[in-house]
Design a protein around this motif. Structure first.
Motif, PDB file in Angstrom:
ATOM      1  N   ARG A 131       0.362  18.890   4.796  1.00 31.38           N
ATOM      2  CA  ARG A 131       0.427  19.854   5.124  1.00 31.38           C
ATOM      3  C   ARG A 131       1.588  19.986   3.822  1.00 31.38           C
ATOM      4  O   ARG A 131       2.870  19.846   3.605  1.00 31.38           O
ATOM      5  CB  ARG A 131       0.994  19.811   6.464  1.00 31.38           C
ATOM      6  N   VAL A 132       0.724  20.735   2.641  1.00 32.10           N
ATOM      7  CA  VAL A 132       2.156  20.575   1.883  1.00 32.10           C
ATOM      8  C   VAL A 132       2.672  22.234   1.873  1.00 32.10           C
ATOM      9  O   VAL A 132       1.925  23.097   2.687  1.00 32.10           O
ATOM     10  CB  VAL A 132       1.106  19.950   0.570  1.00 32.10           C
ATOM     11  N   VAL A 133       3.572  22.174   0.161  1.00 33.04           N
ATOM     12  CA  VAL A 133       4.082  23.409   0.435  1.00 33.04           C
ATOM     13  C   VAL A 133       3.338  23.603  -0.942  1.00 33.04           C
ATOM     14  O   VAL A 133       3.458  22.885  -2.092  1.00 33.04           O
ATOM     15  CB  VAL A 133       4.944  23.633   0.217  1.00 33.04           C
ATOM     16  N   THR A 171      -6.942  28.248   2.586  1.00 28.83           N
ATOM     17  CA  THR A 171      -6.822  28.701   1.060  1.00 28.83           C
ATOM     18  C   THR A 171      -6.690  30.499   0.789  1.00 28.83           C
ATOM     19  O   THR A 171      -6.312  30.856  -0.088  1.00 28.83           O
ATOM     20  CB  THR A 171      -8.990  28.671   0.925  1.00 28.83           C
ATOM     21  N   ASP A 172      -6.860  31.528   2.288  1.00 30.35           N
ATOM     22  CA  ASP A 172      -6.164  32.359   1.891  1.00 30.35           C
ATOM     23  C   ASP A 172      -4.763  32.247   1.532  1.00 30.35           C
ATOM     24  O   ASP A 172      -3.979  33.364   0.680  1.00 30.35           O
ATOM     25  CB  ASP A 172      -6.338  33.247   2.460  1.00 30.35           C
ATOM     26  N   TYR A 219      -7.236  21.934   0.779  1.00 34.62           N
ATOM     27  CA  TYR A 219      -7.840  22.801   0.700  1.00 34.62           C
ATOM     28  C   TYR A 219      -7.535  23.102  -1.184  1.00 34.62           C
ATOM     29  O   TYR A 219      -8.016  23.818  -1.982  1.00 34.62           O
ATOM     30  CB  TYR A 219      -7.297  24.008   0.478  1.00 34.62           C
ATOM     31  N   LEU A 220      -6.156  22.687  -1.206  1.00 31.64           N
ATOM     32  CA  LEU A 220      -5.965  22.707  -2.525  1.00 31.64           C
ATOM     33  C   LEU A 220      -6.600  22.280  -3.603  1.00 31.64           C
ATOM     34  O   LEU A 220      -7.199  22.200  -4.752  1.00 31.64           O
ATOM     35  CB  LEU A 220      -4.479  22.242  -2.763  1.00 31.64           C
ATOM     36  N   ASN A 233     -12.077  15.428  -0.398  1.00 28.73           N
ATOM     37  CA  ASN A 233     -10.226  15.159  -0.701  1.00 28.73           C
ATOM     38  C   ASN A 233      -9.372  14.723   0.338  1.00 28.73           C
ATOM     39  O   ASN A 233      -8.372  15.336   0.605  1.00 28.73           O
ATOM     40  CB  ASN A 233      -9.960  16.444  -1.618  1.00 28.73           C
ATOM     41  N   GLU A 234      -9.707  13.779   1.072  1.00 25.57           N
ATOM     42  CA  GLU A 234      -8.705  13.245   2.516  1.00 25.57           C
ATOM     43  C   GLU A 234      -8.366  11.890   1.990  1.00 25.57           C
ATOM     44  O   GLU A 234      -8.721  11.280   0.991  1.00 25.57           O
ATOM     45  CB  GLU A 234      -9.788  13.676   3.736  1.00 25.57           C
TER      46      GLU A 234
END
Length: 332
Positions: free
Chosen positions: A116-118, A191-192, A211-212, A282-283
Motif C-alpha cells: 500500500r504505497v503513496v 487507479t482513479d 495498480y501503479l 505485478n505482485e
C-alpha cells in the motif's frame, strides 16, 4: 461389460482474482497434473455469501481471495478447512498465513503480496512530507489527499495494521486527520486515485502497488502521461516498514476433492507459479526466495523495500474495530 471409467479428476475453484494473466496458472496446473479446474468468479464478498448460502452442499474445493481482512472473516465464519502441508508451511512465512487452528492445520495461506504505497506530485509536496503513513494526516497536507472508501478491504487492512502499530486511540486521531486532509470525498478505485494526482485534483494519494505497476507497464500514451506526473513513496522505511496486504488461498470447509485442493495450493507456492504472480500481475511473491523479472516492480522499489511484519491475521481481526472508528470520524 468393462469396468466403468473413473471420473476425471477435478478441482472446483471459487476465485476473486480477476486477472487475465492467471489463466496461464490454471492451464499450467491442469497440464502438470491432469486435474481439470472448474472456476466460479466473483468478488470476495460474493464468494463468501455464496459459500454461506450453499453450506455443506457447496461444490467449492479451493477459495482464492484478494485481501487479508476477508480471509480472516471467512476463517471466523467457518468457511475454511485447516490443512497440514509441509510444502505450504515451508514456503510461506508465518506472518503471511493464518494462525494455526486447534488441529494444528492452517486455515489460509498468503500466495502473493501487494504494497500500500503513496503516490504524489513532487511539484506540490516534498518527499519528506509523505514518507510515512502518519504524515498523511499532517495539517500541511490539508485539501491535498485522494483516497478510496475507508470501508474498502484494502484500506481496512491498512488501517488494521496501523491499529497494531499505533493503538486504537492514536489510529482514530490519525483517521480523523486523513478525513480533514481530503481533496474530495472518497470515490473510485486505486487507479482513479493515481489519476487524481496526475490531473491535479489532489497532490497525494494512496494505492496498491500493482495498480501503479500496471500503468507503468502500459503501452498506452495516456497511461504513460499519468506515470510521468507522479512519484511513488514506500512509507515507513525508517520505522516499521510499508504495509503489505496479501491475496491468499484456502481449502473450502466442505471440499469434496481435498487432496486436489491441497495439491493446487502447493502448486501456487512453487517457484514458477510465484514468479508468474510477479511477472504476470505485478505482485510480489509470498513464498521465500523467489526470483522474478518484473521491470516495473524493480523500478518502483529499487528491487527491495522494508516491509512491515505485523501478522496478517491480526490485521484482519482489527477490521470491526476499524469500521467503528471510520464511522465515528466520518470516513465514508
Amino acid at each position: 461389460m468393462g469396468l466403468a471409467q473413473a471420473a476425471d479428476p477435478v478441482l472446483n475453484l471459487y476465485s476473486a482474482r480477476h486477472y487475465p494473466t492467471d489463466e496461464a496458472l490454471y492451464s499450467g496446473f491442469t497440464q502438470a497434473t491432469g486435474i481439470k479446474i472448474n472456476r466460479v468468479d466473483a468478488d470476495d464478498a460474493g464468494i463468501l455469501a455464496r459459500l454461506k448460502a450453499e453450506g455443506s452442499a457447496s461444490p467449492a474445493d479451493v477459495i482464492l481471495l484478494v485481501d487479508a481482512a476477508r480471509l480472516w472473516r471467512a476463517e471466523v465464519d467457518g468457511l475454511f478447512q485447516p490443512v497440514k502441508s509441509k510444502v505450504l508451511e515451508n514456503a510461506i512465512p508465518a506472518h503471511l498465513r493464518a494462525k494455526p487452528a486447534d488441529n494444528g492445520g492452517t486455515p489460509w495461506f498468503g500466495l502473493s503480496t501487494r504494497a500500500r504505497v503513496v503516490v504524489y506530485d513532487a511539484s506540490k509536496v516534498n518527499a519528506a512530507d509523505v514518507d510515512s503513513y502518519e504524515k498523511l494526516a499532517d495539517p500541511k497536507l490539508k485539501g491535498k489527499l485522494c483516497i478510496r472508501s475507508g470501508s474498502h478491504p484494502y484500506n481496512l487492512s491498512l488501517f488494521g495494521a496501523m491499529t497494531e502499530h499505533l493503538g486504537p486511540a492514536k489510529t482514530e486521531v490519525w483517521l480523523k486527520g486523513l478525513v480533514d486532509n481530503m481533496a474530495r470525498s472518497p470515490k473510485g478505485g486505486d487507479t482513479d486515485q493515481i489519476k487524481g494526482v496526475a490531473s491535479g485534483e489532489c497532490a497525494v494519494a494512496v494505492t496498491n502497488s500493482y495498480y501503479l505497476a500496471r500503468l507503468m507497464r502500459s503501452a498506452k500514451p495516456e497511461d504513460q502521461a499519468v506515470i510521468s506526473k507522479v512519484k511513488v513513496m514506500f512509507p515507513n522505511q525508517a520505522s516499521w516498514g510499508t504495509h503489505v496486504n496479501i491475496a491468499g488461498g484456502a481449502v473450502a470447509r466442505h471440499a469434496k476433492n481435498q487432496d486436489n485442493a491441497v495439491r493446487f495450493l502447493e502448486y501456487l507456492v512453487s517457484p514458477s507459479a510465484q514468479k508468474h504472480f510477479a511477472d504476470g500481475n505485478n505482485e510480489w511473491p509470498a513464498a521465500k526466495g523467489v526470483q522474478f523479472d518484473n521491470p516495473a516492480l524493480q523500478a518502483m522499489s529499487g528491487g527491495s523495500f522494508k516491509r512491515e511484519l505485523v501478522p496478517i491475521s491480526a490485521v484482519g481481526m482489527n477490521q470491526i474495530k476499524v469500521q467503528q472508528m471510520l464511522d465515528r470520524v466520518g470516513f465514508r
